[in-house]
Design an enzyme around this catalytic site. Structure first.
Site, PDB file in Angstrom:
ATOM      1  N   GLU A 257       0.805  -1.233   0.000  1.00 25.14           N
ATOM      2  CA  GLU A 257       0.000   0.000   0.000  1.00 25.14           C
ATOM      3  C   GLU A 257       0.836   1.280   0.000  1.00 25.14           C
ATOM      4  OE1 GLU A 257      -3.140  -0.302   2.930  1.00 25.14           O
ATOM      5  OE2 GLU A 257      -4.038  -1.985   1.868  1.00 25.14           O
TER       6      GLU A 257
ATOM      7  N   GLU B 286      -5.772  -8.727   0.795  1.00 29.30           N
ATOM      8  CA  GLU B 286      -6.479  -8.307   2.007  1.00 29.30           C
ATOM      9  C   GLU B 286      -7.928  -8.033   1.668  1.00 29.30           C
ATOM     10  OE1 GLU B 286      -4.970  -4.984   4.302  1.00 29.30           O
ATOM     11  OE2 GLU B 286      -2.893  -5.558   3.931  1.00 29.30           O
TER      12      GLU B 286
END
Ligand SMILES: *[C@@H]1O[C@H](CO)[C@@H](O)[C@H](O)[C@H]1NC(C)=O
Ligand SMILES: *[C@@H]1O[C@H](CO)[C@@H](O)[C@H](O)[C@H]1NC(C)=O
Length: 407
Positions: free
Chosen positions: A133, A245
């Site tokens: 991320e 995720e």
């Protein structure tokens, strides 16, 4: 021309070499909820619970890590490796790539593990993600949600991917798939295309729960998931997508239309996990265990690592009617499976908002500060929803920002 044909062929080969198996696993940060380091016994307990979950729709014997470095160490390999060898757990390695000048320490820790444990370790490695991320944190949405967030740009990620490949060229890890994990909106952002070009697979994080302003009720979660997946698939150029995720919190404050509850977590498990992901695409659910006490949203599917989860993990035989708009996943030419659905909902937003989980670091610095990697999603709703962010959430963000400030 010749060179590009060769490059193309090499790219296709790399893509087809991965995605052979639809791994089932969870994410695992480097620290416990009190920010203390996880040691071998902690990882081992986690991996054993994961493999023995009652009524699981398969064996959760894979784990995604955020860093190779043992928390608070000067650069020792993370003890998750030993626990994985003990429990025969497959490892998606992670390299923390934000707030650092280079990834030398990460690579050195991994080299130590390869040299120390040899084949017993390397046979368990299913891939590596360079970064987590990082691109989200420098995106517009990421900066709105956390102006202090430290990320890394596409050029940095591409360079680090090259650094890994060079360092491990003549090792047992030379042929593992190399990817990067980020949020769906990042993959859809054309500026980040060099990262797609550099990876063998795209790690995809998405949390419909956090999609405030877009109709983020649990009943609409399949539509939001499908939209995010399709946007990523459209950008991926045929490269495999690993779902790194996703999940729905069982407790915590409401987020726009999203309500955390055990029944809703179960509905998300059924309608996203069972209907679209498990045994269809490589999947790392978020999560088996919570890490960050400052995050009021708790995503763990079980308490205290009990093998009896908060809800029955049994997948429904018949897909509930509320997911009837979601089509069955279809096999793509690359061998990756793609969840797809009609997504014919009213959510026609620009897609600039983000469903995202931002795990806190896995970082490590020369200052000797802690390796983090608690792997806790940080709310990342679009600007429209920022006013709804609770003080508790800002607290969580501050904790993360503070963690990075130390680095
Ligand atoms: C697109 O990606 C670039 C590079 O990562 C970033 O700087 C930019 O802010 C992103 N755009 C949006 C709308 O987030
Ligand atoms: C989990 O462990 C804590 C600390 O030992 C304990 O207080 C709590 O009751 C346990 N919760 C469950 C659901 O077993």
């Amino acid at each position: 021309m010749r060179a590009s044909a060769v490059t193309l062929a090499a790219g296709l080969f790399a893509a087809s070499a991965v995605s052979a198996e639809n791994y089932l696993g969870f994410n695992s940060g480097a620290t416990l909820p009190d920010n203390s380091a996880k040691f071998e016994k902690d990882f081992e307990a986690e991996f054993r619970t994961a493999q023995n979950l009652v009524n699981a729709p398969g064996t959760f014997n894979a784990v995604r890590l955020y860093t190779n470095i043992q928390a608070y160490s000067e650069g020792a390999p993370i003890e998750a490796f030993q626990a994985a060898m003990k429990t025969n757990t497959k490892i998606l390695l992670g390299v923390w790539a934000s707030g650092v000048q280079n990834i030398d320490k990460e690579l050195a820790a991994l080299k130590t593990a390869v040299n120390t444990y040899g084949k017993k370790f390397t046979d368990l490695v299913i891939g590596i993600s360079i970064g987590s991320e990082d691109l989200y944190r420098i995106s517009q949405t990421g900066l709105i949600n956390d102006p202090e967030g430290v990320g890394a740009g596409p050029d940095v990620i591409v360079k680090f991917i090259g650094d890994f490949k060079k360092a491990f060229a003549n090792t047992a890890l030379s042929s593992i798939p190399v990817g990067h994990v980020d949020t769906w909106d990042v993959w859809a952002n054309g500026t980040n295309k060099p990262v797609i070009d550099a990876v063998d697979f795209l790690g995809f994080d998405t949390y419909p729960y956090y999609e405030n302003g877009k109709g983020n009720s649990i009943d609409n979660a399949p539509n939001l998931f499908d939209r995010a997946y399709k946007a990523t698939e459209a950008a991926a150029g045929g490269k495999p997508i690993w779902v790194t995720e996703t999940g729905w919190p069982a407790t915590g404050p409401n987020w726009d239309l999203a309500v955390p509850s055990v029944p809703n977590a179960k509905q998300y498990w059924d309608e996203i996990g069972c209907a679209k992901l498990f045994n269809k695409v490589p999947t790392f659910w978020y999560n088996l265990r919570d890490s960050n006490p400052a995050n009021k949203m708790q995503f763990a599917i079980t308490k205290n690592l009990s093998t009896t989860p908060l809800f029955d993990l049994t997948c429904p035989k018949v897909v509930p009617s509320s997911t009837s708009s979601a089509a069955t996943p279809s096999q793509t030419s690359s061998g990756a499976t793609s969840p797809s659905g009609s997504g014919s909902n009213s959510n026609t937003g620009s897609g600039s908002g983000s469903s995202s989980g931002t795990p806190t670091g896995g970082s490590n610095t020369g200052s000797g500060s802690a390796t983090q990697g608690s792997g806790t999603p940080i709310p990342t709703g679009a600007a429209a929803g920022v006013g709804r962010i609770s003080g508790a959430v800002y607290g969580a963000l501050a904790v993360v920002a503070g963690g990075f400030a130390l680095l």
